[in-house]
Design a protein around this motif. Structure first.
Motif, mmCIF file in Angstrom:
data_model
loop_
_atom_site.group_PDB
_atom_site.id
_atom_site.type_symbol
_atom_site.label_atom_id
_atom_site.label_comp_id
_atom_site.label_asym_id
_atom_site.label_seq_id
_atom_site.Cartn_x
_atom_site.Cartn_y
_atom_site.Cartn_z
ATOM 1 N N LEU A 63 0.829 -1.206 0.000
ATOM 2 C CA LEU A 63 0.000 0.000 0.000
ATOM 3 C C LEU A 63 0.867 1.261 0.000
ATOM 4 O O LEU A 63 0.591 2.215 -0.736
ATOM 5 C CB LEU A 63 -0.898 0.013 1.239
ATOM 6 N N LEU A 64 1.908 1.257 0.808
ATOM 7 C CA LEU A 64 2.770 2.435 0.896
ATOM 8 C C LEU A 64 3.552 2.652 -0.400
ATOM 9 O O LEU A 64 3.768 3.796 -0.821
ATOM 10 C CB LEU A 64 3.714 2.303 2.085
ATOM 11 N N ARG A 65 3.963 1.547 -1.053
ATOM 12 C CA ARG A 65 4.634 1.686 -2.357
ATOM 13 C C ARG A 65 3.680 2.253 -3.393
ATOM 14 O O ARG A 65 4.054 3.127 -4.187
ATOM 15 C CB ARG A 65 5.167 0.322 -2.817
ATOM 16 N N ASP A 66 2.434 1.756 -3.408
ATOM 17 C CA ASP A 66 1.449 2.254 -4.370
ATOM 18 C C ASP A 66 1.176 3.738 -4.138
ATOM 19 O O ASP A 66 1.041 4.507 -5.101
ATOM 20 C CB ASP A 66 0.146 1.458 -4.264
ATOM 21 N N LYS A 67 1.069 4.131 -2.886
ATOM 22 C CA LYS A 67 0.843 5.547 -2.560
ATOM 23 C C LYS A 67 1.986 6.415 -3.097
ATOM 24 O O LYS A 67 1.742 7.430 -3.776
ATOM 25 C CB LYS A 67 0.725 5.716 -1.051
ATOM 26 N N ALA A 68 3.215 6.009 -2.814
ATOM 27 C CA ALA A 68 4.376 6.794 -3.251
ATOM 28 C C ALA A 68 4.458 6.877 -4.777
ATOM 29 O O ALA A 68 4.724 7.941 -5.344
ATOM 30 C CB ALA A 68 5.654 6.191 -2.678
ATOM 31 N N ALA A 70 1.953 6.453 -6.967
ATOM 32 C CA ALA A 70 0.824 7.237 -7.477
ATOM 33 C C ALA A 70 1.106 8.728 -7.335
ATOM 34 O O ALA A 70 0.863 9.508 -8.269
ATOM 35 C CB ALA A 70 -0.456 6.860 -6.737
ATOM 36 N N GLU A 71 1.619 9.150 -6.194
ATOM 37 C CA GLU A 71 1.917 10.572 -5.990
ATOM 38 C C GLU A 71 3.024 11.038 -6.928
ATOM 39 O O GLU A 71 2.996 12.178 -7.416
ATOM 40 C CB GLU A 71 2.291 10.813 -4.530
ATOM 41 N N ARG A 72 4.001 10.167 -7.208
ATOM 42 C CA ARG A 72 5.063 10.530 -8.148
ATOM 43 C C ARG A 72 4.502 10.759 -9.547
ATOM 44 O O ARG A 72 4.838 11.742 -10.217
ATOM 45 C CB ARG A 72 6.133 9.436 -8.179
ATOM 46 N N LEU A 73 3.633 9.846 -9.994
ATOM 47 C CA LEU A 73 3.041 9.988 -11.321
ATOM 48 C C LEU A 73 2.139 11.219 -11.398
ATOM 49 O O LEU A 73 2.115 11.920 -12.419
ATOM 50 C CB LEU A 73 2.235 8.738 -11.674
ATOM 51 N N LEU A 74 1.400 11.485 -10.338
ATOM 52 C CA LEU A 74 0.528 12.658 -10.335
ATOM 53 C C LEU A 74 1.357 13.942 -10.419
ATOM 54 O O LEU A 74 0.953 14.901 -11.086
ATOM 55 C CB LEU A 74 -0.349 12.662 -9.090
ATOM 56 N N GLN A 75 2.493 13.968 -9.765
ATOM 57 C CA GLN A 75 3.370 15.138 -9.871
ATOM 58 C C GLN A 75 3.852 15.324 -11.300
ATOM 59 O O GLN A 75 3.963 16.452 -11.794
ATOM 60 C CB GLN A 75 4.550 14.997 -8.913
ATOM 61 N N GLU A 76 4.141 14.212 -11.989
ATOM 62 C CA GLU A 76 4.526 14.296 -13.406
ATOM 63 C C GLU A 76 3.400 14.906 -14.240
ATOM 64 O O GLU A 76 3.653 15.589 -15.237
ATOM 65 C CB GLU A 76 4.855 12.905 -13.945
ATOM 66 N N LEU A 77 2.162 14.635 -13.828
ATOM 67 C CA LEU A 77 1.004 15.161 -14.541
ATOM 68 C C LEU A 77 0.658 16.581 -14.101
ATOM 69 O O LEU A 77 -0.319 17.162 -14.579
ATOM 70 C CB LEU A 77 -0.208 14.248 -14.319
ATOM 71 N N GLY A 78 1.431 17.145 -13.183
ATOM 72 C CA GLY A 78 1.183 18.500 -12.707
ATOM 73 C C GLY A 78 0.129 18.594 -11.635
ATOM 74 O O GLY A 78 -0.436 19.679 -11.418
ATOM 75 N N LEU A 79 -0.128 17.497 -10.923
ATOM 76 C CA LEU A 79 -1.180 17.472 -9.904
ATOM 77 C C LEU A 79 -0.552 17.335 -8.523
ATOM 78 O O LEU A 79 0.197 16.400 -8.263
ATOM 79 C CB LEU A 79 -2.145 16.310 -10.146
ATOM 80 N N ILE A 81 -1.580 16.288 -5.367
ATOM 81 C CA ILE A 81 -2.643 15.599 -4.647
ATOM 82 C C ILE A 81 -2.031 14.518 -3.768
ATOM 83 O O ILE A 81 -1.302 13.651 -4.254
ATOM 84 C CB ILE A 81 -3.659 14.958 -5.628
ATOM 85 N N ALA A 82 -2.336 14.583 -2.484
ATOM 86 C CA ALA A 82 -1.873 13.559 -1.550
ATOM 87 C C ALA A 82 -2.829 12.378 -1.572
ATOM 88 O O ALA A 82 -4.052 12.557 -1.528
ATOM 89 C CB ALA A 82 -1.772 14.129 -0.137
ATOM 90 N N ILE A 83 -2.300 11.178 -1.665
ATOM 91 C CA ILE A 83 -3.131 9.966 -1.673
ATOM 92 C C ILE A 83 -3.394 9.563 -0.231
ATOM 93 O O ILE A 83 -2.493 9.148 0.490
ATOM 94 C CB ILE A 83 -2.432 8.828 -2.438
ATOM 95 N N THR A 84 -4.633 9.713 0.193
ATOM 96 C CA THR A 84 -5.024 9.404 1.568
ATOM 97 C C THR A 84 -5.892 8.163 1.660
ATOM 98 O O THR A 84 -6.249 7.742 2.763
ATOM 99 C CB THR A 84 -5.788 10.593 2.168
ATOM 100 N N ALA A 85 -6.253 7.588 0.528
ATOM 101 C CA ALA A 85 -7.078 6.376 0.491
ATOM 102 C C ALA A 85 -6.923 5.754 -0.895
ATOM 103 O O ALA A 85 -6.429 6.390 -1.826
ATOM 104 C CB ALA A 85 -8.544 6.704 0.772
ATOM 105 N N LEU A 86 -7.324 4.495 -1.017
ATOM 106 C CA LEU A 86 -7.357 3.798 -2.308
ATOM 107 C C LEU A 86 -6.050 3.952 -3.103
ATOM 108 O O LEU A 86 -6.061 4.367 -4.270
ATOM 109 C CB LEU A 86 -8.530 4.308 -3.152
ATOM 110 N N PRO A 87 -4.911 3.634 -2.520
ATOM 111 C CA PRO A 87 -3.639 3.854 -3.226
ATOM 112 C C PRO A 87 -3.506 3.031 -4.498
ATOM 113 O O PRO A 87 -2.972 3.515 -5.494
ATOM 114 C CB PRO A 87 -2.583 3.471 -2.191
ATOM 115 N N ARG A 88 -3.964 1.773 -4.472
ATOM 116 C CA ARG A 88 -3.862 0.935 -5.662
ATOM 117 C C ARG A 88 -4.721 1.493 -6.786
ATOM 118 O O ARG A 88 -4.282 1.589 -7.938
ATOM 119 C CB ARG A 88 -4.298 -0.500 -5.336
#
Length: 330
Positions: A63-68, A70-79, A81-88
């Motif tokens: 779960l923690l890997r998926d969160k990290a 996901a947040e990395r990819l969102l930053q690439e997209l210019g977003l 957003i902190a992932i606080t639920a549903l990381p996968r």
């Protein structure tokens, strides 16, 4: 470990492993009862290091890997957003958006939701995922529709008047194609525009003059284009939810449009009005905001661990009094 709190619990357990002692939260009670953690007053510390390490390795690592990721990819997209639920699920969505070739038709999110999650309405059911999709689409240029209530004359070059449309129909709704042609409307006489985060308050509010514009949550390209095209002298007030997302929406609109606005509710209004709120679901982070007004509001929320919704304000303050305070920026 309940599914809804799974990631939050893992984050707290990781904090505990790193800090050895943290403040108590009900998320950790089952581990206290199991003898893995020990509670003293309002603090929790580790009682069984090996058991905690096993839980983090077996239940939390993925779960923690998926969160990290996901947040990395969102930053690439210019977003931001902190992932606080549903990381996968957030990771699957981020990967899909990264590979999307172009802005699709309006209902594409339902097809995407069905392909990723086997449910065409899954995105709409989960606020975090809908926020990711909505911000991605806005950033990528998907203007969407533009909802306006006009309280003074705003004419199209072909003679159509938004005021008359509002009087006859309650509001004017411009679809994406027509919302991109804002240069055909004459906004030169406007001295006031109020943007409204949620649809229900937008439908209920009336103004003495100017325009009321729905941002449909995370303001899209059409709203930002409208704000950019207003006269420099036109005053802009944004009526939003007092929560981290509401302040983030406001600051993002300011940054995108290059226009200074005023957020409502203000701290003075909140201090003078007995408003019921609801407990903050996420930790307020005043330092994340750029403007002093956003930081001041975030500090107010942090001190009380409270959020205040637009609908609560609408229910607590009668229409004319609310409009007067909103327009005064108090």
């Amino acid at each position: 470990m309940g599914a809804r709190c799974l990631l939050k619990t893992c984050l707290r357990l990781r904090d505990l492993q790193e800090q050895q002692t943290i403040r108590h939260t009900s998320l950790l009670d089952e581990y206290v009862w199991a003898g893995i953690l020990e509670r003293t007053g309002n603090l929790v510390k580790i009682k069984d290091q090996d058991a905690l390490r096993d839980i983090l390795d077996v239940q939390c690592a993925g779960l923690l890997r998926d969160k990290a990721e996901a947040e990395r990819l969102l930053q690439e997209l210019g977003l931001d957003i902190a992932i606080t639920a549903l990381p996968r699920e957030a990771l699957l969505l981020a990967r899909a958006l990264r590979s999307a070739p172009a802005i699709p038709e309006r209902a594409w999110h339902q097809q995407l939701s069905a392909e990723l999650f086997g449910d065409s309405k899954f995105l709409q059911k989960h606020h975090l995922l809908l926020r990711i999709y909505s911000q991605w689409r806005a950033n990528a240029g998907g203007s969407g529709e533009l909802r306006i209530k006009a309280f003074e004359t705003v004419q199209h070059e072909q003679g159509l008047d938004l005021l008359q449309v509002t009087v006859c129909c309650g509001q004017a709704v411009l679809d994406a194609v027509h919302a991109s042609g804002l240069q055909h409307w004459d906004f030169s006489r406007l001295d006031l525009v109020v943007t409204c985060e949620n649809l229900s308050p937008f439908l209920q509010l009336d103004l003495p003059r100017g325009l009321l514009v729905s941002t449909s949550g995370y303001a899209g390209g059409a709203v930002n284009n409208l704000l950019r095209g207003l006269p420099d002298s036109c005053r802009w007030v944004h009526f939003g939810d007092l929560d981290p997302d509401g302040l983030f929406i406001f600051e993002r609109m300011q940054q995108t449009t290059g226009r200074d606005g005023r957020f409502f509710p203000t701290v003075s209004f909140l201090g003078e009005t007995d408003l019921p709120g609801y407990p903050a679901k996420r930790t307020w982070e005043p330092e994340r905001y750029v403007s002093e007004q956003a930081r001041e509001l975030a500090r107010w929320g942090a001190e009380r661990n409270l959020y205040v919704e637009q609908e609560t304000i609408m229910a607590a303050v009668n229409g004319p009094a609310l409009t007067l305070r909103l327009l005064k920026g108090q």
